[in-house]
Design an enzyme around this catalytic site. Structure first.
Site, short mmCIF file in Angstrom:
data_model
loop_
_atom_site.label_atom_id
_atom_site.label_comp_id
_atom_site.label_asym_id
_atom_site.label_seq_id
_atom_site.Cartn_x
_atom_site.Cartn_y
_atom_site.Cartn_z
N ASP A 1 -21.49 -16.32 0.08
CA ASP A 1 -21.02 -17.61 0.61
C ASP A 1 -22.12 -18.66 0.57
O ASP A 1 -21.86 -19.83 0.24
CB ASP A 1 -20.54 -17.42 2.05
CG ASP A 1 -19.16 -16.76 2.11
OD1 ASP A 1 -18.45 -16.77 1.09
OD2 ASP A 1 -18.81 -16.23 3.19
N THR B 1 -12.56 -0.84 5.99
CA THR B 1 -13.34 0.40 5.85
C THR B 1 -14.80 0.14 5.55
O THR B 1 -15.63 1.04 5.69
CB THR B 1 -12.76 1.27 4.73
OG1 THR B 1 -12.95 0.59 3.47
CG2 THR B 1 -11.28 1.51 4.95
N ARG C 1 -16.12 -5.49 -0.84
CA ARG C 1 -16.14 -4.60 0.31
C ARG C 1 -14.85 -4.74 1.10
O ARG C 1 -14.51 -5.83 1.55
CB ARG C 1 -17.36 -4.92 1.19
CG ARG C 1 -17.56 -3.90 2.31
CD ARG C 1 -18.90 -4.07 2.99
NE ARG C 1 -19.08 -5.35 3.63
CZ ARG C 1 -20.11 -5.67 4.40
NH1 ARG C 1 -21.06 -4.78 4.60
NH2 ARG C 1 -20.21 -6.86 4.94
N ASP D 1 -23.97 -14.17 4.92
CA ASP D 1 -23.29 -13.73 3.71
C ASP D 1 -23.95 -14.40 2.50
O ASP D 1 -23.82 -15.62 2.31
CB ASP D 1 -21.80 -14.08 3.77
CG ASP D 1 -21.01 -13.49 2.62
OD1 ASP D 1 -21.32 -13.80 1.45
OD2 ASP D 1 -20.10 -12.69 2.90
#
Length: 369
Positions: free
Chosen positions: A363, A268, A264, A360
């Site tokens: 992670d 944006t 990602r 996340d």
């Protein structure tokens, strides 16, 4: 016509007769069970199985049989998109199609004689829906159903609009609570993600088709079921999707595994492709695209598009946690895709993370904070 048929033990003899009659008429009949009149079973199991084959588009209509027909009709009509009609005569069978566009016929094996049951079936099969006359009434039902059951497909729309199914099994919800906890270690987080993915497989694969086989127990031969030659593929979205693969393969070890690499863009929030490798026969397989988090929906939608470009057709998306924004985006771009998740959370924050979510996932899986 592609049909699904099922019964409990009380409806088994009539189901077998109806199945033979339909096959003799040239229809493709998928038998969802049960396979014996002797072994007692619970009618909801078979009602749900046949109904899900219909709403998924794998069958155009369904036929269910239990002792009275009442239990099957109650259970089937709990499935969003199913309009099951319990019919005791030809008149009711005809009207259930002409006026109501019923997509499942229910019969009582202990209250309806075989000859009459065949007449009811033939009438129901041959009767069209008078759409011009009764469309408004049916639309009101579908509009209500859409409000209370997002993703429901009305009769005649099966396969056109995918389902959004939140799997709320207690074991899954328990483990999901643990995986959300910020104090959960990387080792435990990784194991929990695999366990949740494995538990979700039971619901994700519920509509797989079965075929009847004969096996020999230590006490003699009996009828049983086997998956009817289904080919499956698990396609994780790298990298976080890798954390779900092992848990799924424990239940469906013969599935092939593809990989899609997307990241990602931090500015944006849009996905950028960097890798795609899928099984060569992907067009013949039931495909499960897996990614723990359905956040903006950009990566999931892009992954599904890549699978489609290589010929994939029967695609489902499996996530642990989803945000409404992600669900809306995937459904906007791929409305026919079923979405399975263990939780539908509140919203996305300004950084595109699901709230409350779990942080996340990549992670936390790989310890790369």
């Amino acid at each position: 016509m592609r049909l699904a048929i099922g019964s409990d033990h009380a409806g088994f003899p009539l189901k077998e007769r109806l199945k033979s009659h339909l096959e003799g008429a040239g229809h493709e009949v998928q038998d969802g069970g049960t396979c014996s009149a002797e072994t007692r079973v619970d009618f909801p199991d078979w009602a749900f199985k046949v109904s899900e084959l219909v709403v998924s588009g794998k069958a155009e209509r369904g036929i269910l049989v239990c002792g009275s027909g009442i239990g099957m009709s109650i259970a089937a009509n709990k499935v969003p998109g199913i309009y099951a009609a319990l019919c005791h005569d030809i008149y009711g069978a005809r009207l259930s199609r002409l006026h109501n566009n019923s997509n499942v016929l229910v019969l009582g094996g202990r209250v309806t004689g075989e000859d009459l049951a065949l007449e009811i079936l033939d009438t129901w099969m041959a009767s069209p829906f008078l759409e011009d006359r009764y469309r408004v009434r049916l639309q009101k039902i579908q509009d209500y159903e859409s409000r209370v059951s997002p993703g429901a497909a009305g009769p005649g729309k099966a396969g056109g609009l995918g389902r959004v199914l939140v799997i709320d099994h207690p074991l899954i919800q328990h483990k999901l609570g643990l995986v959300r906890d910020k104090n959960t270690s990387v080792k435990d987080f990784r194991e929990l993600v695999q366990e949740i993915a494995g538990l979700m497989v039971y619901e994700v694969t519920r509509s797989l088709s079965l075929e009847e086989i004969e096996v020999h127990t230590p006490l003699g031969p009996t009828k049983a079921f086997s998956l009817s030659g289904k080919k499956m593929a698990v396609v994780p979205v790298l990298r976080a999707g890798l954390g779900m693969v092992e848990g799924i393969l424990r239940l469906i070890p013969n599935a092939k595994v593809g990989h899609i690499g997307l990241y990602r863009d931090p500015h944006t929030l849009e996905p950028v492709e960097y890798y795609c490798k899928l099984p060569g026969d992907i067009e013949d397989r039931d495909i499960y695209v897996v990614d723990p988090m359905l956040a903006t929906g950009g990566s999931a939608a892009a992954a599904i598009e890549l699978v489609k470009r290589q010929g994939g057709k029967r695609i489902s998306l499996v996530s642990l946690i989803a945000a409404p924004e992600g669900v809306e985006r995937v459904r906007g771009q791929h409305p026919e895709v079923d979405i399975f998740t263990a939780a539908l959370d509140s919203h996305l924050n300004d950084h595109g993370y699901i709230v409350p979510g779990l942080g996340d996932a990549g992670d936390r899986l790989f310890g790369t904070k």
